[in-house]
Design an enzyme around this catalytic site. Structure first.
Site, PDB file in Angstrom:
ATOM      1  N   ARG A  41      -2.946 -10.979  -3.159  1.00  0.00           N
ATOM      2  CA  ARG A  41      -2.084 -11.547  -1.972  1.00  0.00           C
ATOM      3  C   ARG A  41      -2.356 -11.203  -0.609  1.00  0.00           C
ATOM      4  NH1 ARG A  41       3.312  -8.019  -3.028  1.00  0.00           N
ATOM      5  NH2 ARG A  41       3.146  -8.980  -5.252  1.00  0.00           N
ATOM      6  N   HIS A  42      -3.063  -9.996  -0.254  1.00  0.00           N
ATOM      7  CA  HIS A  42      -3.815  -9.649   0.712  1.00  0.00           C
ATOM      8  C   HIS A  42      -5.195  -9.416   0.983  1.00  0.00           C
ATOM      9  CE1 HIS A  42      -2.591  -5.885  -0.767  1.00  0.00           C
ATOM     10  NE2 HIS A  42      -1.575  -5.838  -0.581  1.00  0.00           N
ATOM     11  N   HIS A  56      -5.719  -2.131  -0.950  1.00  0.00           N
ATOM     12  CA  HIS A  56      -5.233  -2.504  -2.603  1.00  0.00           C
ATOM     13  C   HIS A  56      -5.635  -3.643  -3.037  1.00  0.00           C
ATOM     14  CE1 HIS A  56      -1.333  -2.309  -5.251  1.00  0.00           C
ATOM     15  NE2 HIS A  56      -2.582  -2.610  -5.653  1.00  0.00           N
ATOM     16  N   GLU A  72      -1.707  11.441  -5.429  1.00  0.00           N
ATOM     17  CA  GLU A  72      -1.209  11.055  -4.233  1.00  0.00           C
ATOM     18  C   GLU A  72       0.277  11.056  -4.342  1.00  0.00           C
ATOM     19  OE1 GLU A  72      -2.829   7.366  -2.084  1.00  0.00           O
ATOM     20  OE2 GLU A  72      -0.823   7.288  -1.122  1.00  0.00           O
ATOM     21  N   ARG A  88      -1.889 -17.532   6.901  1.00  0.00           N
ATOM     22  CA  ARG A  88      -2.501 -18.819   7.172  1.00  0.00           C
ATOM     23  C   ARG A  88      -3.632 -19.092   6.418  1.00  0.00           C
ATOM     24  NH1 ARG A  88      -1.178 -20.765  12.484  1.00  0.00           N
ATOM     25  NH2 ARG A  88       1.054 -20.834  12.727  1.00  0.00           N
ATOM     26  N   HIS A 143       2.944   6.678   1.817  1.00  0.00           N
ATOM     27  CA  HIS A 143       4.052   5.320   1.541  1.00  0.00           C
ATOM     28  C   HIS A 143       5.146   5.556   2.249  1.00  0.00           C
ATOM     29  CE1 HIS A 143       5.810   1.915  -0.132  1.00  0.00           C
ATOM     30  NE2 HIS A 143       4.788   1.726  -0.693  1.00  0.00           N
ATOM     31  N   GLY A 144       5.528   4.744   3.430  1.00  0.00           N
ATOM     32  CA  GLY A 144       6.663   4.621   4.255  1.00  0.00           C
ATOM     33  C   GLY A 144       6.615   5.726   5.556  1.00  0.00           C
ATOM     34  N   GLY A 194      -0.185   2.988   6.511  1.00  0.00           N
ATOM     35  CA  GLY A 194      -0.548   1.527   6.865  1.00  0.00           C
ATOM     36  C   GLY A 194       0.520   0.895   7.956  1.00  0.00           C
ATOM     37  N   HIS A 195       1.515   0.503   7.174  1.00  0.00           N
ATOM     38  CA  HIS A 195       2.620  -0.377   8.083  1.00  0.00           C
ATOM     39  C   HIS A 195       3.019   0.017   9.344  1.00  0.00           C
ATOM     40  CE1 HIS A 195       5.630  -3.468   7.945  1.00  0.00           C
ATOM     41  NE2 HIS A 195       6.364  -2.658   8.583  1.00  0.00           N
ATOM     42  N   THR A 240       5.915  -4.356  -2.052  1.00  0.00           N
ATOM     43  CA  THR A 240       4.861  -3.425  -2.086  1.00  0.00           C
ATOM     44  C   THR A 240       5.081  -2.568  -3.038  1.00  0.00           C
ATOM     45  OG1 THR A 240       4.000  -1.342  -0.675  1.00  0.00           O
ATOM     46  CG2 THR A 240       6.357  -2.011  -0.556  1.00  0.00           C
ATOM     47  N   THR A 241       3.986  -1.538  -3.430  1.00  0.00           N
ATOM     48  CA  THR A 241       4.161  -0.617  -4.437  1.00  0.00           C
ATOM     49  C   THR A 241       5.329   0.197  -4.500  1.00  0.00           C
ATOM     50  OG1 THR A 241       1.686  -0.300  -4.248  1.00  0.00           O
ATOM     51  CG2 THR A 241       2.894   1.053  -5.695  1.00  0.00           C
ATOM     52  N   GLU A 253      -7.178   1.325  -3.898  1.00  0.00           N
ATOM     53  CA  GLU A 253      -5.961   1.252  -4.740  1.00  0.00           C
ATOM     54  C   GLU A 253      -6.033   0.125  -5.583  1.00  0.00           C
ATOM     55  OE1 GLU A 253      -2.858   0.805  -2.279  1.00  0.00           O
ATOM     56  OE2 GLU A 253      -3.050   2.916  -1.355  1.00  0.00           O
ATOM     57  N   ASN A 291      -4.261   2.399   5.792  1.00  0.00           N
ATOM     58  CA  ASN A 291      -4.298   1.193   4.990  1.00  0.00           C
ATOM     59  C   ASN A 291      -4.226  -0.140   5.643  1.00  0.00           C
ATOM     60  OD1 ASN A 291      -3.037  -0.633   3.131  1.00  0.00           O
ATOM     61  ND2 ASN A 291      -2.472   0.832   1.933  1.00  0.00           N
ATOM     62  N   ASP A 350      -4.234  -3.119   4.290  1.00  0.00           N
ATOM     63  CA  ASP A 350      -3.586  -4.245   3.662  1.00  0.00           C
ATOM     64  C   ASP A 350      -3.137  -5.254   4.612  1.00  0.00           C
ATOM     65  OD1 ASP A 350      -5.010  -3.023   1.633  1.00  0.00           O
ATOM     66  OD2 ASP A 350      -2.862  -2.490   0.450  1.00  0.00           O
ATOM     67  N   HIS A 351      -2.275  -4.593   5.557  1.00  0.00           N
ATOM     68  CA  HIS A 351      -1.090  -5.306   6.087  1.00  0.00           C
ATOM     69  C   HIS A 351      -1.930  -6.095   7.201  1.00  0.00           C
ATOM     70  CE1 HIS A 351       1.640  -2.281   4.595  1.00  0.00           C
ATOM     71  NE2 HIS A 351       0.616  -1.490   4.941  1.00  0.00           N
ATOM     72  N   ARG A 400      -4.960  -6.517  -5.205  1.00  0.00           N
ATOM     73  CA  ARG A 400      -4.016  -6.765  -6.169  1.00  0.00           C
ATOM     74  C   ARG A 400      -4.728  -7.752  -7.203  1.00  0.00           C
ATOM     75  NH1 ARG A 400       1.346  -5.857  -5.968  1.00  0.00           N
ATOM     76  NH2 ARG A 400       2.143  -4.020  -4.526  1.00  0.00           N
TER      77      ARG A 400
HETATM   78  N1  PXP Z   1      -0.393   4.889  -0.474  1.00  0.00           N
HETATM   79  C1  PXP Z   1      -0.215   3.727  -1.496  1.00  0.00           C
HETATM   80  C2  PXP Z   1      -0.645   3.965  -2.882  1.00  0.00           C
HETATM   81  C3  PXP Z   1       0.308   2.829  -1.155  1.00  0.00           C
HETATM   82  O1  PXP Z   1       0.500   1.721  -1.984  1.00  0.00           O
HETATM   83  C4  PXP Z   1       0.575   2.254   0.295  1.00  0.00           C
HETATM   84  C5  PXP Z   1       1.077   0.941   0.567  1.00  0.00           C
HETATM   85  O2  PXP Z   1       0.340  -0.042   0.605  1.00  0.00           O
HETATM   86  C6  PXP Z   1       0.549   3.273   1.189  1.00  0.00           C
HETATM   87  C7  PXP Z   1       0.016   4.548   0.860  1.00  0.00           C
HETATM   88  C8  PXP Z   1       0.735   3.165   2.670  1.00  0.00           C
HETATM   89  O3  PXP Z   1       2.282   2.834   2.734  1.00  0.00           O
HETATM   90  P1  PXP Z   1       2.694   2.244   4.083  1.00  0.00           P
HETATM   91  O4  PXP Z   1       2.058   0.917   4.408  1.00  0.00           O
HETATM   92  O5  PXP Z   1       4.136   2.082   3.951  1.00  0.00           O
HETATM   93  O6  PXP Z   1       2.185   3.443   5.271  1.00  0.00           O
END
Ligand code: PXP
Length: 246
Positions: free
Chosen positions: A49-50, A43, A151, A18, A190-191, A212-213, A100-101, A70, A7, A9-10, A45
């Site tokens: 935002r990103h 994602h 998912e 910026r 997620h997480g 992602g993160h 975040t979601t 997403e 992911n 997005d980050h 949105r």
């Molecule tokens: N899956 C979905 C549906 C998400 O919304 C996200 C967060 O953007 C992720 C996976 C990845 O989550 P993370 O950035 O916490 O790894």
């Protein structure tokens, strides 16, 4: 072995802080693929935002793996998806005020809308996955609306205290069993971090993890040393004369 969707997005979050053109998620997706990513997840949105529309269009043209988009179940997003045709759509809930979601999609109470979305996307050849909490009724509802993929939201597992992690892990494990027994294919995310991913990756039937993160955070940590060194080298040994007036 579960495959890995990155992911990105980050990366766009940093750029948008910026409103400039770096770091570019499109270039970084290329590096993620070089590192072994099996797919790229973004994602788009409603508030942009990103990830921006430009990122989606360029990624569709440039990535060599799979593009998982997403998005929320809105008319605007449906039109974009039908135009760009990602390899997969993951429907997610979206709130403007969230960082975040936060939770999974409430499929039970939105069956009609979600069913129609899946139908429209399927007729364009795009498979849909539903991002849901690891709950039996949401899994059944996902099957009822014609989803082929879900998912599972691993956020509660990821945030759980050491004592509760086992309970939260069981919920995910059982959800995978349940989903597979009614013919659904299963991803999760997620997480997830370098510390908590292994038990999830080992679940039989888990097809893809979207992360992602933690990966972007690690990239900053292990890549920062080189970035600083390059700047130090440039300052200590400039490679060109000043090009502005003396
Ligand atoms: N899956 C979905 C549906 C998400 O919304 C996200 C967060 O953007 C992720 C996976 C990845 O989550 P993370 O950035 O916490 O790894």
């Amino acid at each position: 072995m579960a495959s890995l969707g990155i992911n990105i997005d980050h990366i766009a979050n940093v750029r948008q802080a910026r409103r400039t053109n770096e770091p570019d998620p499109v270039q970084m997706a290329f590096l993620a693929e070089l590192g072994g990513a099996d797919g790229i997840t973004i994602h788009l949105r409603e508030d942009r935002r990103h990830i921006q529309d430009r990122d989606l269009k360029l990624l569709r043209q440039t990535i060599g793996t799979r593009l998982n988009l997403e998005m929320a179940a809105t008319k605007e997003m449906l039109e974009i998806a039908l135009d760009v045709k990602p390899d997969m759509i993951t429907l997610v809930p979206e709130k403007r005020e969230e960082i975040t979601t936060e939770g999974g999609l409430d499929v039970i109470n939105n069956k009609k809308t979600i069913l129609e979305f899946i139908r429209r996307l399927r007729s364009a050849g795009i498979p849909t996955s539903l991002f849901i909490d690891p709950k039996s009724q949401q899994i059944e509802a996902s099957s009822d609306v014609g989803a082929k993929w879900i998912e599972l939201h691993t956020g509660t597992y990821a945030r759980a205290t050491w004592e509760n992690q086992k309970i939260e892990f069981s919920k995910i494990n059982e959800s995978v069993l349940k989903a597979r027994s009614i013919g659904l294919r299963v991803n999760a995310g997620h997480g997830l971090t370098y510390n908590n991913v292994e038990p999830i990756a080992l679940i039989e039937g888990m097809e893809e993890l979207n992360i992602g993160h933690t990966i972007i955070a690690r990239a900053i940590a292990i890549g920062l040393k080189n970035a600083v060194k390059e700047m130090k080298d440039l300052i200590s040994t400039p490679r060109r004369e000043p090009f502005f007036g003396s």
